[in-house]
Every structure is written in C-alpha cells, then in structure tokens.
Design an enzyme around this catalytic site. Structure first.
Site, PDB file in Angstrom:
ATOM      1  N   GLU A 152      -1.113 -12.722  -4.149  1.00  0.00           N
ATOM      2  CA  GLU A 152      -1.177 -12.361  -5.564  1.00  0.00           C
ATOM      3  C   GLU A 152      -1.063 -13.649  -6.360  1.00  0.00           C
ATOM      4  O   GLU A 152      -0.031 -14.335  -6.308  1.00  0.00           O
ATOM      5  CB  GLU A 152      -0.051 -11.415  -5.980  1.00  0.00           C
ATOM      6  CG  GLU A 152      -0.230 -10.987  -7.439  1.00  0.00           C
ATOM      7  CD  GLU A 152       1.043 -10.479  -8.117  1.00  0.00           C
ATOM      8  OE1 GLU A 152       0.918  -9.684  -9.060  1.00  0.00           O
ATOM      9  OE2 GLU A 152       2.144 -10.894  -7.725  1.00  0.00           O
ATOM     10  N   PHE A 153      -2.102 -13.978  -7.092  1.00  0.00           N
ATOM     11  CA  PHE A 153      -2.122 -15.200  -7.888  1.00  0.00           C
ATOM     12  C   PHE A 153      -1.730 -14.857  -9.318  1.00  0.00           C
ATOM     13  O   PHE A 153      -2.466 -14.192 -10.041  1.00  0.00           O
ATOM     14  CB  PHE A 153      -3.510 -15.823  -7.850  1.00  0.00           C
ATOM     15  CG  PHE A 153      -3.634 -17.131  -8.591  1.00  0.00           C
ATOM     16  CD1 PHE A 153      -2.597 -18.060  -8.594  1.00  0.00           C
ATOM     17  CD2 PHE A 153      -4.797 -17.447  -9.276  1.00  0.00           C
ATOM     18  CE1 PHE A 153      -2.711 -19.270  -9.269  1.00  0.00           C
ATOM     19  CE2 PHE A 153      -4.931 -18.656  -9.948  1.00  0.00           C
ATOM     20  CZ  PHE A 153      -3.875 -19.560  -9.948  1.00  0.00           C
ATOM     21  N   ARG A 154      -0.527 -15.313  -9.722  1.00  0.00           N
ATOM     22  CA  ARG A 154      -0.025 -15.055 -11.068  1.00  0.00           C
ATOM     23  C   ARG A 154      -0.620 -16.075 -12.036  1.00  0.00           C
ATOM     24  O   ARG A 154      -0.035 -17.126 -12.298  1.00  0.00           O
ATOM     25  CB  ARG A 154       1.503 -15.098 -11.077  1.00  0.00           C
ATOM     26  CG  ARG A 154       2.166 -13.873 -10.475  1.00  0.00           C
ATOM     27  CD  ARG A 154       1.908 -12.618 -11.296  1.00  0.00           C
ATOM     28  NE  ARG A 154       2.367 -12.752 -12.664  1.00  0.00           N
ATOM     29  CZ  ARG A 154       3.580 -12.373 -13.100  1.00  0.00           C
ATOM     30  NH1 ARG A 154       4.431 -11.826 -12.256  1.00  0.00           N
ATOM     31  NH2 ARG A 154       3.923 -12.528 -14.375  1.00  0.00           N
TER      32      ARG A 154
ATOM     33  N   ARG B 146      -0.505 -11.336 -16.339  1.00  0.00           N
ATOM     34  CA  ARG B 146       0.390 -10.361 -16.965  1.00  0.00           C
ATOM     35  C   ARG B 146       0.654 -10.660 -18.434  1.00  0.00           C
ATOM     36  O   ARG B 146       0.993 -11.776 -18.813  1.00  0.00           O
ATOM     37  CB  ARG B 146       1.723 -10.326 -16.199  1.00  0.00           C
ATOM     38  CG  ARG B 146       2.722  -9.314 -16.708  1.00  0.00           C
ATOM     39  CD  ARG B 146       2.380  -7.915 -16.265  1.00  0.00           C
ATOM     40  NE  ARG B 146       2.412  -7.794 -14.825  1.00  0.00           N
ATOM     41  CZ  ARG B 146       1.487  -7.143 -14.116  1.00  0.00           C
ATOM     42  NH1 ARG B 146       0.453  -6.590 -14.714  1.00  0.00           N
ATOM     43  NH2 ARG B 146       1.585  -7.064 -12.806  1.00  0.00           N
TER      44      ARG B 146
ATOM     45  N   HIS C 270       5.356  -1.367 -15.568  1.00  0.00           N
ATOM     46  CA  HIS C 270       6.623  -2.036 -15.291  1.00  0.00           C
ATOM     47  C   HIS C 270       7.677  -1.588 -16.295  1.00  0.00           C
ATOM     48  O   HIS C 270       7.415  -1.522 -17.496  1.00  0.00           O
ATOM     49  CB  HIS C 270       6.462  -3.559 -15.376  1.00  0.00           C
ATOM     50  CG  HIS C 270       5.482  -4.105 -14.394  1.00  0.00           C
ATOM     51  ND1 HIS C 270       4.107  -4.052 -14.604  1.00  0.00           N
ATOM     52  CD2 HIS C 270       5.652  -4.702 -13.184  1.00  0.00           C
ATOM     53  CE1 HIS C 270       3.495  -4.590 -13.570  1.00  0.00           C
ATOM     54  NE2 HIS C 270       4.397  -4.988 -12.701  1.00  0.00           N
TER      55      HIS C 270
ATOM     56  N   LYS D 249       0.184   1.202  -9.596  1.00  0.00           N
ATOM     57  CA  LYS D 249       1.388   0.433  -9.271  1.00  0.00           C
ATOM     58  C   LYS D 249       2.503   0.761 -10.265  1.00  0.00           C
ATOM     59  O   LYS D 249       2.290   0.752 -11.478  1.00  0.00           O
ATOM     60  CB  LYS D 249       1.114  -1.068  -9.325  1.00  0.00           C
ATOM     61  CG  LYS D 249       2.356  -1.926  -9.095  1.00  0.00           C
ATOM     62  CD  LYS D 249       2.087  -3.398  -9.378  1.00  0.00           C
ATOM     63  CE  LYS D 249       3.388  -4.216  -9.316  1.00  0.00           C
ATOM     64  NZ  LYS D 249       3.166  -5.632  -9.699  1.00  0.00           N
TER      65      LYS D 249
ATOM     66  N   ARG E 219      11.640  -2.071  -1.571  1.00  0.00           N
ATOM     67  CA  ARG E 219      10.489  -2.931  -1.257  1.00  0.00           C
ATOM     68  C   ARG E 219      10.151  -2.864   0.229  1.00  0.00           C
ATOM     69  O   ARG E 219       8.991  -3.033   0.613  1.00  0.00           O
ATOM     70  CB  ARG E 219      10.777  -4.371  -1.677  1.00  0.00           C
ATOM     71  CG  ARG E 219      10.915  -4.529  -3.195  1.00  0.00           C
ATOM     72  CD  ARG E 219      11.212  -5.965  -3.587  1.00  0.00           C
ATOM     73  NE  ARG E 219      11.335  -6.120  -5.032  1.00  0.00           N
ATOM     74  CZ  ARG E 219      10.326  -6.325  -5.874  1.00  0.00           C
ATOM     75  NH1 ARG E 219       9.090  -6.432  -5.382  1.00  0.00           N
ATOM     76  NH2 ARG E 219      10.521  -6.444  -7.163  1.00  0.00           N
TER      77      ARG E 219
ATOM     78  N   THR F 146       8.892 -13.954  -8.452  1.00  0.00           N
ATOM     79  CA  THR F 146       8.271 -13.646  -9.737  1.00  0.00           C
ATOM     80  C   THR F 146       8.764 -12.330 -10.313  1.00  0.00           C
ATOM     81  O   THR F 146       8.310 -11.911 -11.373  1.00  0.00           O
ATOM     82  CB  THR F 146       6.738 -13.593  -9.599  1.00  0.00           C
ATOM     83  OG1 THR F 146       6.396 -12.631  -8.586  1.00  0.00           O
ATOM     84  CG2 THR F 146       6.176 -14.958  -9.222  1.00  0.00           C
TER      85      THR F 146
ATOM     86  N   GLN G  94      13.134  -9.553  -5.319  1.00  0.00           N
ATOM     87  CA  GLN G  94      12.151  -9.772  -4.265  1.00  0.00           C
ATOM     88  C   GLN G  94      12.786 -10.412  -3.034  1.00  0.00           C
ATOM     89  O   GLN G  94      13.622 -11.296  -3.138  1.00  0.00           O
ATOM     90  CB  GLN G  94      11.011 -10.668  -4.757  1.00  0.00           C
ATOM     91  CG  GLN G  94      10.044  -9.986  -5.705  1.00  0.00           C
ATOM     92  CD  GLN G  94       8.902 -10.896  -6.105  1.00  0.00           C
ATOM     93  OE1 GLN G  94       9.076 -12.116  -6.186  1.00  0.00           O
ATOM     94  NE2 GLN G  94       7.745 -10.326  -6.364  1.00  0.00           N
TER      95      GLN G  94
END
EC number: 4.2.1.10
Length: 231
Positions: free
Chosen positions: A28-30, A55, A122, A148, A189, A210, A214
């Site tokens: 996942e490239f933020r 985001r 979110h 998601k 998770r 991020t 996590q």
C-alpha cells in the site's frame, strides 16, 4: 486480486518494497504521506503489486485538496497498480468538501484500467454497534470492489462487534476488509481474516506505522497464517 486474503505492506517509500517481499502480498503506497509520490511510481520496478492511497485530511490523511484525484488518476496508468483506495464519503457525496464527481470519475477510470476500487471508511474515535457496521460495510462494498472499514476500539466489546459485522458481511457475499485501530482492537488485524476480511495492512518496520495499533509486517504475516492454517 482480493479473492483471498492480501497482506499489504504500508509504506511512504517504495524503495522499501524489497524488504516487504518475504511477508507481503502487495504494497500500500501512501501517496499523501510520501515525498514526490508520482516520481516514485514512475521509477518503481518492484515485484509486488501496488495499492495506491491518497488519503484526505478529513479522514486521517494529509492530502488537503482535490489535486489528490489527479495524482491518483495518473497513478492508475502504472502497470503495477492493482487497486486504488477511495473514501466512501467522497463516493457518496458526503465528504466535507463534496468531491463526489471527482471520486466517481476516478472509480470509472480505475475500472477502465482494470484496477480494483477499495471504498473505505475510517472512524478514529469509536466503533458503532454491529448493525451500523454491517450497513457501512454493505454501502462500501456496493460502491467499490472491496468495502474497507477501520474503526477505533475502546474496549473488547468493540472488537467483537467488528468481528461479528465482518462475519455477517462475508456471509452475505460481500468482499470486505476490516480492522479495529487502537490497542483493545489490535488483535482484530490478525483475527478478522478468519471471519472473511480480505485485506490486512502492516508496516515493514513498526516505527513506520501509518495507523494506530498496526503490527509489524512479519508479525502479522505469522499471526494470520497461523490462525488460518487447517487443523
């Protein structure tokens, strides 16, 4: 891409991709947190497919203008990009700044390129009741190819609510990705994939997380695989 569980290594630096290969299925490239994200994409020649996220600041990111859609649209043309994250509120026209036309146009472009759309929600304060979670997942899954939902667990009952909602959504045939942020929900998770969650996110290094709660990438890989092994 998401017919089975996918573990995505979250990063702001695509040069970290080689270190993710052993444990991750994708990156996942933020883009909202990265330096020169389009230049990084242009130079990317890694082995792992990419999920691109840019985001919005109103949903916990650092992208603060509609130009984020232009960057995502450009990213779609990269052959390594297999999925794009778009906020459900933007797709539904409920974002603070509107954005529906931009979000739906991006979704159309993604589908033309064969790129899957993750419609995301979110909540950085709480976890709603199960019924609300189920409805949110239904809405997100209907707007995207995967819905998601990441909420904040303030107690173990919140984690249970998320797992129940994940199970119900999966039983209804929806492709979803779910997790609880925060320490009380951290274990979701690892456990949510047992109930059908299709995507997990973890940093290559714990210091580069991020989102709250996590696990490091290698740890989450081991936990998920261990829990999903056939007896």
């Amino acid at each position: 891409m998401f017919e089975e569980f996918v573990l995505a290594a979250s990063t702001t630096d695509l040069s970290a991709e080689p270190r993710a290969r052993e444990a991750a299925d994708a990156v996942e490239f933020r883009m909202d947190l990265a330096e020169e994200p389009l230049d990084q994409l242009a130079a990317y020649d890694g082995a792992l497919p990419l999920v691109v996220t840019n985001r919005a600041d109103w949903e916990g990111g650092e992208a603060d203008d509609l130009g984020r859609y232009d960057a995502l649209a450009e990213a779609l043309a990269h052959e390594a990009v297999v999925a794009v994250d778009v906020e459900l509120a933007a797709l539904r026209g409920n974002a603070p700044t509107g954005e529906r036309s931009h979000a739906t146009a991006l979704r159309s472009s993604a589908r033309e390129e064969g790129v899957e759309v993750i419609a995301s929600v979110h909540d950085f304060e709480s976890t709603p009741e199960v019924g609300t979670l189920v409805d949110l997942l239904a809405d997100a899954a209907s707007e995207g190819d995967v819905g998601k939902l990441a909420t904040t667990a303030n107690g173990r009952e919140d984690a249970l609510a998320m797992l129940r909602a994940t199970n119900e959504a999966t039983a209804a045939g929806r492709r979803v990705a779910t997790m609880c942020m925060g320490e009380p929900g951290r274990h979701t998770r690892a456990v949510a994939p047992v109930y059908g969650s299709r995507i997990g996110y973890a940093p290559v290094d714990a210091a580069d997380a991020t989102a709250p709660g996590q696990y490091p990438l290698a740890t989450l890989r081991e936990l998920v695989d261990g829990l999903r092994e056939e007896p």
